[in-house]
Design an enzyme around this catalytic site. Structure first.
Site, mmCIF file in Angstrom:
data_model
loop_
_atom_site.group_PDB
_atom_site.id
_atom_site.type_symbol
_atom_site.label_atom_id
_atom_site.label_comp_id
_atom_site.label_asym_id
_atom_site.label_seq_id
_atom_site.Cartn_x
_atom_site.Cartn_y
_atom_site.Cartn_z
ATOM 1 C CG ASP A 9 39.982 37.898 47.844
ATOM 2 O OD1 ASP A 9 38.856 38.220 47.406
ATOM 3 O OD2 ASP A 9 40.654 36.976 47.353
ATOM 4 C CG ASP A 45 34.617 36.390 43.387
ATOM 5 O OD1 ASP A 45 34.846 36.569 44.598
ATOM 6 O OD2 ASP A 45 35.486 35.984 42.590
ATOM 7 C CB CYS A 92 70.352 34.226 44.704
ATOM 8 S SG CYS A 92 69.495 35.804 44.846
ATOM 9 C CB CYS A 115 68.969 38.956 46.405
ATOM 10 S SG CYS A 115 68.345 37.900 47.710
ATOM 11 C CB CYS A 167 70.910 35.070 48.677
ATOM 12 S SG CYS A 167 69.190 34.604 48.462
HETATM 13 N N1 GUN Z 1 41.706 34.696 44.955
HETATM 14 C C1 GUN Z 1 42.160 33.871 44.003
HETATM 15 N N2 GUN Z 1 41.219 33.698 43.047
HETATM 16 C C2 GUN Z 1 40.155 34.435 43.400
HETATM 17 C C3 GUN Z 1 38.885 34.668 42.801
HETATM 18 O O1 GUN Z 1 38.541 34.146 41.747
HETATM 19 N N3 GUN Z 1 38.039 35.505 43.487
HETATM 20 C C4 GUN Z 1 38.402 36.097 44.658
HETATM 21 N N4 GUN Z 1 37.533 36.916 45.256
HETATM 22 N N5 GUN Z 1 39.588 35.885 45.238
HETATM 23 C C5 GUN Z 1 40.453 35.060 44.610
HETATM 24 ZN ZN ZN Z 2 68.300 35.728 46.861
#
Ligand code: GUN
Ligand code: ZN
Length: 658
Positions: free
Chosen positions: A93, A128, A276, A278, A281
């Protein structure tokens, strides 16, 4: 665009697909756990996630990596995979989330994109401009323009896979515009700006954002939803065609002592019972874990949360295969009213789902009154309305099984010879009696099925009731043969229109299953031309296909195959999307279609995976499977059509009426 995505299975808008990347293939829907780029700050290693839960891809922040010199150094020298010690798919990201969380980022869009290129990200994300749900129209429009400009620059600078965010805030037309712009550039279309909606359970607003964006999202690209971390939202998101979820929820909730489950969240401190078992757990009972020191407690809860999340992804995937995703989404929505409200928004936008709504599914199980607003129902009801308009009004008939013992009592013409129409009382309202085997009415399983009174209607009683209500009609005649004819003509009409049905039916002979009385096959001379599936659809063999090809108006019911692919399709190989040159837009996924050459000659009969609009856009993967071709064997004697409709896993409960 790198054509990295292909579709394998679908349930409406929801898809099972494959996203091909330099570090392997992601089977979607997939959850990409959020991983901190600093291994010291990541309690659960990605390699452990891969080993224990089959995690094939993760997402990490290129921005945090970039702004933290020791991390940046390693990433630039050894690559992002080495930094986080993971050899699967790494999506990075860009820092927009930090802009949301802290108000600003100190990196330029070009610089962070270049950095993602240099550290070997498998899927890089454009920086963005995060748009809040509360942003005004002008703010959102300006942010969108900036995001779009950055996305264009990024595309030019990025040979590999690129995720382009879709912003637009709460403004439907901006969401659509942003989705269209992203679609022109992105391999992954990442719907963003929704974290506040997810965190605050504002699911109706989330649904509105997805409803607005979806029609403008390229079907051939993978769709990511930023911040879908809670497993209770996965089925809901998948319903709109979301292919990738990303989650820091497993970790964030763990830090606050919260356990994730597909039907909600549980506070570990309030736990007195073992809820749980799992794999994790079972080893450390949760009620003990609650008392542990913060660090190991958080690590244990995070592992439970991840395991539960991955399990839910598996359930979503299986539901897409089984055609039961709406049912799963409804069951999840019962877990929280906010989710039910969100599903209500999806239901109110029912037409969004129509183009990809399959012709039929194996089962339809009601989970509550809201099940009646699934797209499967609304599209069927819309078609019934057209059908009634064409055939005129009908008399009401109680709900009866389509067996001769009932039907031979029901007159099909008035004394003056005018045809008579009947609507049966179905679970979803009145249905023309000759169409009651069609999906979704045929396999419908609802509470009604388990209420005895109406199920005991006997043929003689039916006759008595009808005679009392309509003394003028002829109840002495045996109408069975006329009923068979009516059913066949009308089922052909439902599939191919009235002109084809009227011209075809006189040339066909009908076989019913001796065991169940249901329509099984239609023969032309001696050859099998159509086979009825469990959904009462007449599916053509190659012979039926030729009969249809001679009768259907130009374009209708056909998919045009490129010359290069024709020899392969003729031999029964699947038709790949890149070889589709045209398709009747009225065809639905799951429908049988005539696969023809440019010259209109029939090559084979196929069953569609993709909707027609999708076929013309995907460059990768299958568009249709061939079901009948020159060397296909004749369909077996005891066909599927001889089997009763309905899910096979039902308990031996009350007898089913149908
Ligand atoms: N992570 C959570 N929301 C967003 C988003 O709107 N844009 C980007 N690039 N990362 C995110
Ligand atoms: Zn669990």
């Amino acid at each position: 665009m790198t054509n990295a995505f292909e579709l394998l299975e679908r349930d409406g808008l929801a898809r099972l697909g494959r996203l091909h990347t330099p570090h392997g293939t992601l089977e979607t829907p997939a959850l990409l756990p959020v991983v901190h780029p600093d291994p010291e700050r990541q309690s659960c290693r990605p390699s452990e996630m891969a080993r224990r839960w089959g995690v094939r891809g993760v997402i990490t922040s290129s921005y945090i990596t970039w702004r933290t010199p020791p991390l940046r150094l390693v990433a630039e020298r050894d690559g992002i995979h080495r930094l986080i010690d993971f050899d699967g798919v790494v999506m990075t990201d860009s820092g927009a989330f930090q802009q949301h969380a802290y108000g600003s980022v100190e990196v330029g869009a070009d610089e962070i994109l270049d950095f993602q290129n240099r550290i070997g990200s498998d899927i890089a994300t454009v920086l963005d401009v995060f748009t809040e749900p509360e942003s005004t129209y002008d703010e959102a429009a300006a942010a969108l323009a900036a995001t779009d400009a950055r996305a264009r620059a990024a595309r030019a600078a990025r040979p590999g896979l690129l995720a382009v965010p879709v912003q637009g805030g709460a403004h439907a037309d901006l969401r659509a515009r942003s989705a269209a712009r992203a679609s022109a550039l992105g391999d992954v279309l990442a719907v963003g700006g929704v974290v506040p909606l997810l965190e605050q359970y504002r699911f109706p607003e989330l649904a509105r954002a997805l409803v607005a964006a979806r029609p403008a999202l390229a079907p051939e690209a993978a769709v990511h939803l930023f911040g879908t971390g809670h497993p209770m939202t996965f089925a809901f998101a998948a319903l709109f065609g979301v292919d990738l979820f990303d989650s820091s929820a497993y970790h964030k909730f763990a830090r606050r002592g919260k356990l994730l489950f597909p039907d909600g969240t549980v506070d570990v401190d309030g736990l007195r019972e073992r809820t749980c078992h799992c794999a994790l757990c079972a080893e450390h009972p949760l009620n003990e874990v609650a008392g542990w020191p913060a660090a190991p407690r958080e690590a244990a809860l995070a592992r439970h949360n991840l395991l539960v999340s991955m399990e839910e992804v598996g359930r979503v995937r299986q539901a897409i295969r089984d055609g039961t995703l709406w049912e799963l989404a409804e069951r999840r929505a019962v877990g929280h009213p906010a989710l039910r409200a969100g599903l209500g928004v999806a239901a109110a936008s029912t037409e969004l789902f129509w183009a990809t709504e399959p012709e039929s599914r194996r089962a339809f199980r009601e989970t509550g009154p809201w099940s009646g607003s699934r797209p499967a129902v609304t599209i069927f009801q819309a078609r019934i309305a057209e059908y009634r308009a064409a055939h005129g009004p009908a008399l009401p008939l109680p709900r009866v099984p389509l067996r001769e013992e009932y039907l031979r009592h029901v007159p099909l013409a008035r004394p003056d010879g005018r045809p008579l129409e009947w609507d049966a009382e179905g679970p979803l309202g009145p249905v023309p009696v000759e169409l009651t085997e069609l999906y979704p009415v045929g396999p419908y399983l609802g509470v009604d099925e388990f209420e005895p009174p109406r199920s005991s209607l006997r043929a003689a009683e039916l006759r008595g009731q009808l005679r009392a209500a309509h003394p003028e009609l002829d109840f002495e005649r045996d109408w069975s043969a006329a009923w068979t004819q009516r059913q066949v003509v009308r089922l052909l009409e439902w599939a191919y229109g009235p002109a084809v049905a009227d011209s075809l039916a006189p040339e066909l002979s009908v076989e019913r299953s001796r065991r169940t009385g249901r329509l099984r096959r239609l023969r032309h001379r001696d050859a099998i031309a159509f086979v009825f599936g469990n959904d009462a659809r007449p599916r053509p063999t190659l012979i039926g296909g030729a009969l249809l090809n001679a009768r259907l108006p130009p374009g209708r019911g056909r998919v045009v195959v490129a010359p290069d692919a024709a020899p392969f399709v003729r031999e029964g190989r699947s038709l790949f999307a890149k070889f589709v040159e045209g398709a009747d837009p009225a065809l639905a996924p799951g429908a049988s279609a005539l696969l023809v050459g440019r010259d209109g000659m029939l090559i084979a009969v196929g069953r569609l995976l993709l909707a027609p609009a999708e076929m013309l856009r995907f460059r990768r993967g299958v568009a249709a499977w061939v079901t009948s071709h020159t060397s296909s064997p004749e369909p077996d004697d005891e066909e599927t059509a001889a089997e009763p409709v309905g899910p096979e896993d039902e308990p031996a409960g009350p007898p089913r009426r149908r």
